[in-house]
Design a protein around this motif. Structure first.
Motif, short mmCIF file in Angstrom:
data_model
loop_
_atom_site.label_atom_id
_atom_site.label_comp_id
_atom_site.label_asym_id
_atom_site.label_seq_id
_atom_site.Cartn_x
_atom_site.Cartn_y
_atom_site.Cartn_z
N CYS A 27 53.27 37.43 37.65
CA CYS A 27 52.93 36.03 37.95
C CYS A 27 51.94 35.99 39.11
O CYS A 27 52.30 35.64 40.23
CB CYS A 27 54.21 35.26 38.28
SG CYS A 27 54.00 33.50 38.64
N PRO A 28 50.69 36.39 38.86
CA PRO A 28 49.72 36.54 39.94
C PRO A 28 49.12 35.24 40.47
O PRO A 28 48.32 35.28 41.41
CB PRO A 28 48.65 37.43 39.30
CG PRO A 28 48.70 37.07 37.85
CD PRO A 28 50.15 36.81 37.55
N SER A 29 49.45 34.13 39.88
CA SER A 29 48.89 32.85 40.32
C SER A 29 50.02 31.84 40.55
O SER A 29 50.83 31.62 39.64
CB SER A 29 47.91 32.31 39.27
OG SER A 29 47.37 31.07 39.67
N PRO A 30 50.06 31.27 41.76
CA PRO A 30 49.19 31.47 42.91
C PRO A 30 49.37 32.88 43.50
O PRO A 30 50.40 33.51 43.27
CB PRO A 30 49.64 30.39 43.90
CG PRO A 30 51.06 30.13 43.55
CD PRO A 30 51.14 30.28 42.06
N PRO A 31 48.39 33.34 44.26
CA PRO A 31 48.42 34.72 44.73
C PRO A 31 49.41 34.96 45.86
O PRO A 31 49.54 34.15 46.78
CB PRO A 31 46.99 34.96 45.21
CG PRO A 31 46.52 33.59 45.62
CD PRO A 31 47.14 32.64 44.65
N MET A 32 50.12 36.07 45.77
CA MET A 32 50.92 36.54 46.90
C MET A 32 50.01 37.38 47.78
O MET A 32 49.25 38.22 47.28
CB MET A 32 52.11 37.38 46.42
CG MET A 32 53.08 37.78 47.51
SD MET A 32 54.38 38.93 46.93
CE MET A 32 55.21 37.96 45.68
N LYS A 33 50.06 37.15 49.08
CA LYS A 33 49.18 37.88 50.00
C LYS A 33 49.86 39.11 50.59
O LYS A 33 49.39 40.24 50.42
CB LYS A 33 48.70 36.92 51.09
CG LYS A 33 47.87 35.76 50.52
CD LYS A 33 47.31 34.87 51.61
CE LYS A 33 46.46 33.75 51.01
NZ LYS A 33 45.88 32.87 52.06
N ASN A 34 50.95 38.89 51.29
CA ASN A 34 51.69 40.01 51.87
C ASN A 34 53.11 40.01 51.32
O ASN A 34 53.79 38.98 51.32
CB ASN A 34 51.73 39.89 53.40
CG ASN A 34 50.38 40.12 54.03
OD1 ASN A 34 49.85 41.23 54.03
ND2 ASN A 34 49.79 39.06 54.57
N LEU A 35 53.57 41.18 50.86
CA LEU A 35 54.93 41.34 50.38
C LEU A 35 55.71 42.16 51.39
O LEU A 35 55.39 43.31 51.65
CB LEU A 35 54.94 42.03 49.01
CG LEU A 35 56.30 42.52 48.49
CD1 LEU A 35 57.31 41.38 48.41
CD2 LEU A 35 56.15 43.21 47.15
N ILE A 36 56.73 41.55 51.97
CA ILE A 36 57.60 42.23 52.93
C ILE A 36 58.90 42.56 52.21
O ILE A 36 59.65 41.67 51.81
CB ILE A 36 57.90 41.33 54.15
CG1 ILE A 36 56.60 40.74 54.73
CG2 ILE A 36 58.67 42.13 55.20
CD1 ILE A 36 55.58 41.73 55.18
N SER A 37 59.17 43.84 52.02
CA SER A 37 60.34 44.31 51.28
C SER A 37 61.37 44.87 52.26
O SER A 37 61.13 45.86 52.93
CB SER A 37 59.92 45.39 50.27
OG SER A 37 61.05 46.07 49.78
N LEU A 38 62.53 44.22 52.31
CA LEU A 38 63.61 44.65 53.20
C LEU A 38 64.73 45.28 52.37
O LEU A 38 65.46 44.58 51.66
CB LEU A 38 64.16 43.45 53.97
CG LEU A 38 63.26 42.86 55.06
CD1 LEU A 38 63.64 41.42 55.34
CD2 LEU A 38 63.36 43.68 56.34
N GLY A 39 64.85 46.60 52.43
CA GLY A 39 65.94 47.28 51.76
C GLY A 39 65.90 47.19 50.25
O GLY A 39 66.95 47.17 49.60
N GLY A 40 64.72 47.14 49.65
CA GLY A 40 64.60 47.03 48.20
C GLY A 40 64.96 48.33 47.49
O GLY A 40 64.93 49.41 48.08
#
Length: 288
Positions: free
Chosen positions: A111-124
């Motif tokens: 689902c690239p729209s709207p665009p995600m800019k920064n993905l912060i992954s905590l314990g994924g």
């Protein structure tokens, strides 16, 4: 009237100062469970729009769905929520907590729209898991338990009913995992190469993978960095650079472009030290 107009303009200016943030909670939690972090973010970034995803029509449904709604359906649900929020139309940053991390990553890919800019992954659990939480494989009972789980984890009914079965990754039988895992094997391009997944990940400004150094929930804990057991055994854990997913998902290009960040912090699973998070995440990736 002029005072009211001035107030509106000030509010718009403040809210536009920061990229909106989308958060996705982990297993057994709900959107409401992230309210403390939401308030902390709003205090640090005045006027920022924070959208904590609710998968369902209530906090209760959201919590239950974290166990029983297949990730594919959850991701489509989240995509619809994000696309219907006008404040996210120009893009957003995201913070994922535990399984919410790999769900947000799949959201980027699908689902690239709207665009995600920064993905912060905590314990994924980006490469999946091969172990029951807080049950170490070196203990004989825990070893036998995960062998037992192998027997039914890839059953069609279990895969459709239990969310966590969809990121069970059996390194002792990689062919079975790739053929029958209904989520992780797909989003990691381990079954076939989906070029859109690769291309969409490249649109990120940063993918920040945060590993908790004393984590007992994610087994192996290196899965938080895409690391996993070396194929065909369950003792030696290797970094992502030595696994097929590194090239098949385009993580190699992300890292070459300086977009793939590996961070670690002391603590157990999701034991977030706010001062550390503020200094290393909020003020680096979200403060703009």
């Amino acid at each position: 009237m002029l005072h009211l107009l001035a107030l509106v303009l000030v509010c718009v200016t403040i809210s536009d100062a920061y990229t909106p943030i989308v958060m996705w909670h982990g297993m057994g939690d709900s959107y409401y469970g992230l309210n403390t972090i939401k308030l902390k973010l709003e205090k640090e970034l005045p006027g920022v729009h924070v959208h904590s995803l609710m998968i369902g029509n209530s906090s209760f449904e959201d919590r239950v769905n974290s166990f029983i709604m297949h990730p594919d359906k959850q991701i489509q649900f989240a995509c619809n929520l994000i696309q219907s929020d006008p404040l996210l139309a120009n893009g957003y940053n995201s913070i994922g907590f535990s399984q919410g991390s790999q769900f947000l990553r799949a959201l980027v890919q699908r689902c690239p729209s709207p665009p995600m800019k920064n993905l912060i992954s905590l314990g994924g659990q980006h490469s999946g898991v091969f172990g029951f939480p807080i049950c170490f494989p070196i203990i004989q009972f825990c070893h036998q338990l995960r062998l037992l789980i192998n027997e039914f984890a890839y059953n069609d009914f279990i895969q459709s009913l239990i969310v966590q079965s969809t990121f069970w990754h059996n390194p002792l039988d990689e062919d079975k995992y790739k053929a029958e895992s209904t989520f992780t094997a797909d989003i990691n391009n381990e079954r076939t190469i989906n070029q859109a997944y690769i291309d969409n990940l490249q649109l990120l400004e940063n993918m920040v993978l945060i590993k908790f150094e004393w984590d007992q929930m994610v087994i192996p804990s290196e899965s938080q960095w895409f690391g996993f057991y070396k194929p065909n055994q369950s003792e030696e854990v290797v970094p992502v650079h030595d696994l097929e997913v590194y090239t098949r998902l385009g993580l190699d290009k992300l890292e070459r472009d300086g977009k793939l960040q590996f961070l670690s912090t002391p603590g157990f699973h999701l034991s977030i030290d706010w001062d550390w998070f503020l200094e290393n995440i909020v003020r680096v990736y979200l403060n703009k």
